[in-house]
Design a protein around this motif. Structure first.
Motif, PDB file in Angstrom:
ATOM      1  N   TYR A 207       0.843  -1.204   0.000  1.00  0.00           N
ATOM      2  CA  TYR A 207       0.000   0.000   0.000  1.00  0.00           C
ATOM      3  C   TYR A 207       0.880   1.257   0.000  1.00  0.00           C
ATOM      4  CZ  TYR A 207      -4.594  -2.144   0.595  1.00  0.00           C
ATOM      5  OH  TYR A 207      -5.770  -2.829   0.386  1.00  0.00           O
ATOM      6  N   TRP A 208       1.973   1.202   0.756  1.00  0.00           N
ATOM      7  CA  TRP A 208       2.869   2.350   0.819  1.00  0.00           C
ATOM      8  C   TRP A 208       3.522   2.601  -0.540  1.00  0.00           C
ATOM      9  CZ3 TRP A 208       8.368   2.464   0.436  1.00  0.00           C
ATOM     10  CH2 TRP A 208       8.930   3.725   0.713  1.00  0.00           C
ATOM     11  N   MET A 209       3.949   1.532  -1.225  1.00  0.00           N
ATOM     12  CA  MET A 209       4.559   1.682  -2.542  1.00  0.00           C
ATOM     13  C   MET A 209       3.556   2.234  -3.552  1.00  0.00           C
ATOM     14  SD  MET A 209       7.782   0.916  -2.528  1.00  0.00           S
ATOM     15  CE  MET A 209       8.168   0.579  -4.257  1.00  0.00           C
ATOM     16  N   TYR A 210       2.320   1.778  -3.455  1.00  0.00           N
ATOM     17  CA  TYR A 210       1.267   2.312  -4.337  1.00  0.00           C
ATOM     18  C   TYR A 210       1.059   3.799  -4.058  1.00  0.00           C
ATOM     19  CZ  TYR A 210      -3.324   2.780  -6.563  1.00  0.00           C
ATOM     20  OH  TYR A 210      -4.375   3.196  -7.357  1.00  0.00           O
ATOM     21  N   ARG A 212       3.178   5.904  -2.745  1.00  0.00           N
ATOM     22  CA  ARG A 212       4.343   6.669  -3.170  1.00  0.00           C
ATOM     23  C   ARG A 212       4.311   6.941  -4.674  1.00  0.00           C
ATOM     24  NH1 ARG A 212      10.616   4.700  -3.004  1.00  0.00           N
ATOM     25  NH2 ARG A 212       9.854   3.605  -4.862  1.00  0.00           N
ATOM     26  N   HIS A 213       3.816   5.964  -5.424  1.00  0.00           N
ATOM     27  CA  HIS A 213       3.745   6.125  -6.879  1.00  0.00           C
ATOM     28  C   HIS A 213       2.801   7.275  -7.259  1.00  0.00           C
ATOM     29  CE1 HIS A 213       3.701   4.863 -11.136  1.00  0.00           C
ATOM     30  NE2 HIS A 213       2.388   5.091 -11.099  1.00  0.00           N
ATOM     31  N   TYR A 214       1.679   7.382  -6.535  1.00  0.00           N
ATOM     32  CA  TYR A 214       0.684   8.411  -6.871  1.00  0.00           C
ATOM     33  C   TYR A 214       0.770   9.638  -5.974  1.00  0.00           C
ATOM     34  CZ  TYR A 214      -1.673   5.157 -10.018  1.00  0.00           C
ATOM     35  OH  TYR A 214      -1.974   4.300 -11.064  1.00  0.00           O
ATOM     36  N   GLY A 215       1.740   9.655  -5.052  1.00  0.00           N
ATOM     37  CA  GLY A 215       1.867  10.791  -4.150  1.00  0.00           C
ATOM     38  C   GLY A 215       0.752  10.858  -3.126  1.00  0.00           C
ATOM     39  N   VAL A 221      -4.487   5.545   1.005  1.00  0.00           N
ATOM     40  CA  VAL A 221      -4.407   4.598  -0.099  1.00  0.00           C
ATOM     41  C   VAL A 221      -5.643   3.702  -0.188  1.00  0.00           C
ATOM     42  CG1 VAL A 221      -3.142   2.606  -1.010  1.00  0.00           C
ATOM     43  CG2 VAL A 221      -1.895   4.621  -0.228  1.00  0.00           C
ATOM     44  N   PRO A 222      -6.147   3.124   0.924  1.00  0.00           N
ATOM     45  CA  PRO A 222      -7.339   2.263   0.807  1.00  0.00           C
ATOM     46  C   PRO A 222      -8.532   2.972   0.178  1.00  0.00           C
ATOM     47  CG  PRO A 222      -6.325   1.993   2.961  1.00  0.00           C
ATOM     48  CD  PRO A 222      -5.638   3.160   2.309  1.00  0.00           C
ATOM     49  N   PHE A 223      -8.643   4.288   0.379  1.00  0.00           N
ATOM     50  CA  PHE A 223      -9.775   5.035  -0.184  1.00  0.00           C
ATOM     51  C   PHE A 223      -9.556   5.350  -1.665  1.00  0.00           C
ATOM     52  CE2 PHE A 223      -9.402   6.146   4.333  1.00  0.00           C
ATOM     53  CZ  PHE A 223     -10.623   5.669   4.782  1.00  0.00           C
ATOM     54  N   HIS A 224      -8.320   5.193  -2.118  1.00  0.00           N
ATOM     55  CA  HIS A 224      -7.992   5.453  -3.522  1.00  0.00           C
ATOM     56  C   HIS A 224      -8.153   4.196  -4.372  1.00  0.00           C
ATOM     57  CE1 HIS A 224      -5.379   6.564  -6.999  1.00  0.00           C
ATOM     58  NE2 HIS A 224      -5.846   7.778  -6.752  1.00  0.00           N
ATOM     59  N   LEU A 225      -8.179   3.043  -3.707  1.00  0.00           N
ATOM     60  CA  LEU A 225      -8.275   1.766  -4.413  1.00  0.00           C
ATOM     61  C   LEU A 225      -9.731   1.314  -4.532  1.00  0.00           C
ATOM     62  CD1 LEU A 225      -5.323  -0.132  -2.681  1.00  0.00           C
ATOM     63  CD2 LEU A 225      -5.401   0.582  -5.076  1.00  0.00           C
ATOM     64  N   PRO A 226     -10.051   0.508  -5.540  1.00  0.00           N
ATOM     65  CA  PRO A 226     -11.409  -0.055  -5.635  1.00  0.00           C
ATOM     66  C   PRO A 226     -11.720  -0.931  -4.435  1.00  0.00           C
ATOM     67  CG  PRO A 226     -10.183  -0.371  -7.693  1.00  0.00           C
ATOM     68  CD  PRO A 226      -9.198   0.119  -6.679  1.00  0.00           C
ATOM     69  N   LEU A 227     -12.994  -0.994  -4.089  1.00  0.00           N
ATOM     70  CA  LEU A 227     -13.426  -1.814  -2.956  1.00  0.00           C
ATOM     71  C   LEU A 227     -13.029  -3.271  -3.142  1.00  0.00           C
ATOM     72  CD1 LEU A 227     -14.999  -2.143  -0.310  1.00  0.00           C
ATOM     73  CD2 LEU A 227     -17.092  -2.416  -1.698  1.00  0.00           C
TER      74      LEU A 227
END
Length: 276
Positions: A207-210, A212-215, A221-227
């Motif tokens: 999740y941290w790497m994801y 970092r990629h999108y700032g 991050v969990p709210f940025h990802l699909p359910l």
């Protein structure tokens, strides 16, 4: 492709067959249950080394752009060796379960039957469900629904196998009667550390790497990802946490036994075997 897939389907049952024939020649006092258990563990360790090696290659190759960087092993290792191994391992676990009770003389285990299969599924439900979920959920996602993205995260999932050789070594040491040696105690500490690192802490790392990629900060991050992504990760993580707690509980019990002055080494070894 079918030839390669068939090759993978031969490798793991073939290794299991070889080990199950060689081990009785070396350890003549072992029962069928002992031979099947150790053979299964050796094959699992070999697969784990392969998967971890592939994971390191994919992760190191795709760390620059965790979304778009690609490595051919991320997909083809799943097809060549992931699917055949998971299918084989369900059968190998069943054999280990069957011979464990067969050697003990249980009436229902005089021969293979639907009852023995049901008993295996009932006793090892979480492990069986884990294998089936990987075959029916992770495989389609890896092959069809990723849109050629996220090889880095597939490589991370391969790294979860790093703990398997250490878990297997612990069971093999007990089988060899070496449960009271320093190596077994050291291996137990390594199991807890590596299991936590590569099966639990790995998910916040991804999740941290994801993020970092999108700032994006980690907590967003969990709210940025699909359910569905969050649910899928939770379904993979939940049994890992459960198994880690079981390992901690078992380690604590063994530690308490080792502190009891009235417990002989033989009795301690017997108790450790029962826990396993």
């Amino acid at each position: 492709m079918w030839q390669v897939l068939a090759c993978g389907a031969v490798v793991f049952p073939g290794l299991f067959f070889v080990f199950s024939r060689l081990l009785p020649c070396v350890f003549r006092h072992w029962s069928d249950a002992d031979v099947v258990l150790v053979s299964e563990r050796l094959v699992s360790s070999i697969h784990a080394v392969m998967a971890t090696t592939v994971g390191v290659i994919v992760v190191s190759s795709c760390a620059g752009d965790v979304i778009n960087d690609r490595h051919w092993l991320a997909t083809y290792f799943v097809i060549w060796y992931g699917v055949p191994y998971m299918t084989y391992d369900i059968f190998a676990m069943y054999l280990s379960h069957y011979y464990h009770f067969h050697v003990k003389g249980h009436e229902d285990y005089k021969q293979h039957s639907l009852r023995t299969i049901k008993s295996f599924v009932r006793r090892e439900f979480l492990l069986v469900l884990h294998h089936i979920a990987l075959l029916t959920i992770l495989l389609p996602i890896t092959l069809f629904y990723r849109k050629d993205q996220g090889d880095f995260f597939i490589g991370c999932l391969f790294l979860t196998e790093l703990s398997t050789p250490f878990v297997s070594l612990g069971k093999i040491l007990i089988q060899l009667g070496l449960q009271n040696c320093c190596l077994h105690k050291l291996n137990g500490c390594m199991v807890l550390f590596i299991f936590f690192l590569c099966r639990i802490a790995l998910f916040p790392f991804m999740y941290w790497m994801y993020g970092r990629h999108y700032g994006i900060p980690l907590y967003n991050v969990p709210f940025h990802l699909p359910l569905t992504t969050n649910l899928g990760n939770s379904c993979i993580l939940a049994p890992q946490v459960y198994w880690f707690l079981l390992l901690c509980r078992k380690g604590y019990r063994l530690y308490k036994r080792s502190r009891r002055p009235d417990l002989s080494p033989t009795a301690a070894g017997s108790d450790a075997s029962k826990d396993d």
